[in-house]
Design a protein around this motif. Structure first.
Motif, mmCIF file in Angstrom:
data_model
loop_
_atom_site.group_PDB
_atom_site.id
_atom_site.type_symbol
_atom_site.label_atom_id
_atom_site.label_comp_id
_atom_site.label_asym_id
_atom_site.label_seq_id
_atom_site.Cartn_x
_atom_site.Cartn_y
_atom_site.Cartn_z
ATOM 1 N N PHE A 446 68.386 34.408 -44.538
ATOM 2 C CA PHE A 446 68.957 34.377 -43.187
ATOM 3 C C PHE A 446 70.166 35.301 -43.058
ATOM 4 O O PHE A 446 70.430 35.838 -41.990
ATOM 5 C CB PHE A 446 69.352 32.945 -42.808
ATOM 6 N N ASN A 447 70.902 35.476 -44.117
ATOM 7 C CA ASN A 447 72.098 36.324 -44.127
ATOM 8 C C ASN A 447 73.078 35.918 -43.022
ATOM 9 O O ASN A 447 73.368 36.699 -42.100
ATOM 10 C CB ASN A 447 71.715 37.798 -43.962
ATOM 11 N N PRO A 448 73.605 34.706 -43.080
ATOM 12 C CA PRO A 448 74.410 34.178 -41.974
ATOM 13 C C PRO A 448 75.684 34.956 -41.670
ATOM 14 O O PRO A 448 76.109 35.030 -40.519
ATOM 15 C CB PRO A 448 74.743 32.757 -42.435
ATOM 16 N N LYS A 449 76.297 35.557 -42.704
ATOM 17 C CA LYS A 449 77.578 36.240 -42.486
ATOM 18 C C LYS A 449 77.424 37.733 -42.238
ATOM 19 O O LYS A 449 78.411 38.457 -42.144
ATOM 20 C CB LYS A 449 78.494 35.990 -43.680
ATOM 21 N N GLN A 450 76.182 38.194 -42.113
ATOM 22 C CA GLN A 450 75.939 39.614 -41.865
ATOM 23 C C GLN A 450 76.383 39.981 -40.452
ATOM 24 O O GLN A 450 76.009 39.322 -39.484
ATOM 25 C CB GLN A 450 74.457 39.919 -42.036
ATOM 26 N N PRO A 451 77.188 41.055 -40.294
ATOM 27 C CA PRO A 451 77.591 41.473 -38.943
ATOM 28 C C PRO A 451 76.379 41.922 -38.127
ATOM 29 O O PRO A 451 75.436 42.508 -38.662
ATOM 30 C CB PRO A 451 78.550 42.646 -39.199
ATOM 31 N N LEU A 452 76.436 41.659 -36.842
ATOM 32 C CA LEU A 452 75.350 42.013 -35.927
ATOM 33 C C LEU A 452 75.625 43.386 -35.338
ATOM 34 O O LEU A 452 76.733 43.656 -34.854
ATOM 35 C CB LEU A 452 75.281 40.974 -34.807
#
Length: 483
Positions: A446-452
């Motif tokens: 999911f990569n929750p902390k990845q910037p969008l």
């Protein structure tokens, strides 16, 4: 889509209220009274069963609604004739007038509204030649509750009723009493992008000849969809553009079992209003090429949600927290708190890194009050920081008010990196996945902390608006009609 039992200021990413006619919320959808009828701009139709045979009546129906303080009055007036292609029923006539009155109770601390409807006045007469059916008594009670959430209002109701008709045989002058028992429920939603209400009604018709049983499903739906319109000439300044199609239609289905008459059967009715077509501005970005987000970016730009003055969209630039948050809140037409009146005491922003002079500041304050967003810390919003995937998802799900549909605390999502999803966001991630708003990568991370990025924000926003435009309608109509 998975279901539980089965969406001005000039900034890099500027989201504004739509400048086409989408800037007013759609009218609430609602079936016409309790009879399962359907209508469009020209005609209303319903099926009448008291004769023991299904008879389609059509004609003029007028509906009005007035609200005074905490009282709502709904009035229905019908002037109908029988099926003109049927030799027996073409001279049949139906006239009806009904007034319903509701007491409305706003529970502001709960964000909910309850209402109680009762029939105030009524009259109805149906004639088949010399035979007449006259409504002698009508008792009705309906209770409803609405959950007024930022992105969409969801509501549900239950109703019971009893109609007593006096039947007079025109030939013998004999009189009989026919009693109709009503028991039903309705469910609906309304938001900036559409509205659907479906009503299920069970009727038992008790006559001297025996009892008949009718089930009607009636649904009224209003929606807006985006359609790409190609531009065939090649010697032009643009290749194509989008239209918004605003449509409204009603469908109903009657299932009947009349042992002393027509027996078992099914009838369907449908009426559609003429759609409203509006052309939108044409995107001319030069840096999208075959980018996977190209369609979503151009769709949102056409709607006015992206307000770029440059021919370059910069799809791989990080999306800022403030830009994304304000955009989503305006895209769903968030109910904004009134700005406080001027005071001698200077106003203080709820986050120290925001300014109350910003024209969009009240969106942030309203969203915090409604539980949609939080700061990075109690004092800081960090408006210029990149928004992460988990932060973006939380805003969408909280705007829908659906985070409570997740399992009991302690559950795990199916993502490989579930342990990286913060406890405060896990409910939102679970629900967003179930709704089809988000998914993991090919390795199911999911990569929750990845910037969008701006492109990823466009894809996510587009899926969110598609959910409001289409998925809710399917869930509140098609899934009920065809279950």
């Amino acid at each position: 889509m998975k279901c539980f039992t089965k969406v001005r200021t000039s900034i890099l990413f500027t989201i504004i209220l739509l400048t086409v006619s989408l800037n007013t919320s759609p009218a609430s959808a609602s079936p016409i009274d309790v009879n399962g009828g359907v209508m469009n701009e020209y005609e209303y139709s319903e099926v009448f069963f008291l004769t023991g045979e299904p008879v389609i009546f059509s004609g003029k129906a007028v509906t009005t609604e007035k609200e005074n303080k905490n009282t709502l009055t709904r009035t229905y007036r019908f002037t109908l004739t029988g099926d003109q292609d049927h030799p027996t029923y073409k001279d049949a006539k139906l006239t009806r007038s009904v007034n319903y009155v509701a007491n409305i109770n706003e529970h502001e601390s709960k964000g909910q509204t309850t209402s109680q409807f009762e029939v105030k006045s009524y009259s109805e007469k149906v004639t088949f030649g010399k035979d007449t059916y006259t409504l002698a008594d009508y008792q009705y009670s309906e209770g409803m509750v609405a959950d007024n959430l930022p992105a969409s209002t969801f509501y549900s109701g239950n109703m019971v009723g009893r109609k007593i008709y006096k039947y007079v045989d025109g030939s013998t002058k004999a009189e009989d009493i026919i009693t109709v028992h009503l028991n039903g429920r309705n469910m609906g939603y309304k938001n900036f992008w559409g509205a659907t209400e479906t009503q299920l009604m069970d009727s038992e018709i008790v006559t001297p000849k025996g009892s008949a049983f009718i089930t009607s499903k009636a649904s009224d739906s209003k929606s807006r969809i985006m359609v790409y319109e190609p531009f065939d000439p090649t010697l032009a300044s643009f290749a194509g553009g989008h239209s918004v199609i605003s449509s409204s239609d009603m469908v109903s289905e009657y299932t009947y079992n009349i042992p002393f008459g027509a027996g078992k059967g099914k009838l369907e009715l449908q009426k559609k209003n003429l759609p409203l077509v509006e052309r939108l501005i044409v995107p001319k970005f030069r840096d999208l090429g075959r980018h996977q987000a190209k369609d979503s970016i151009e769709k949102l730009y056409s709607l006015g949600i992206f307000d770029e003055n440059s021919q370059f969209f910069s799809p791989n630039t990080p999306m800022q927290r403030y830009q994304y948050t304000i955009g989503i809140l305006k895209a769903v037409d968030l109910r904004v708190l009134e700005e406080p009146k001027k005071s001698r005491v200077p106003r203080v922003p709820i986050f120290t890194d925001l300014s109350v002079k910003d024209p969009d500041y009240m969106y942030i304050e309203s969203a915090v009050a409604q539980g949609i967003i939080n700061g990075v810390t109690p004092d800081l919003f960090e408006p210029d920081s990149p928004i992460t995937r988990v932060q973006a998802i939380a805003i969408l799900v909280r705007a829908l008010g659906m985070e409570g549909r997740a399992p009991s605390p302690g559950f795990r999502t199916h993502y490989v990196d579930d342990y990286k999803i913060s406890a405060w966001a896990k409910d939102s991630v679970y629900v967003a996945t179930e709704l089809g708003l988000v998914k993991g990568n090919e390795q199911n991370y999911f990569n929750p902390k990845q910037p969008l990025t701006r492109a990823q924000a466009a894809l996510l926003t587009s899926r969110f608006l598609d959910f409001l435009e289409n998925d809710l309608k399917q869930n509140y109509r098609d899934d009920i009609f065809f279950q």
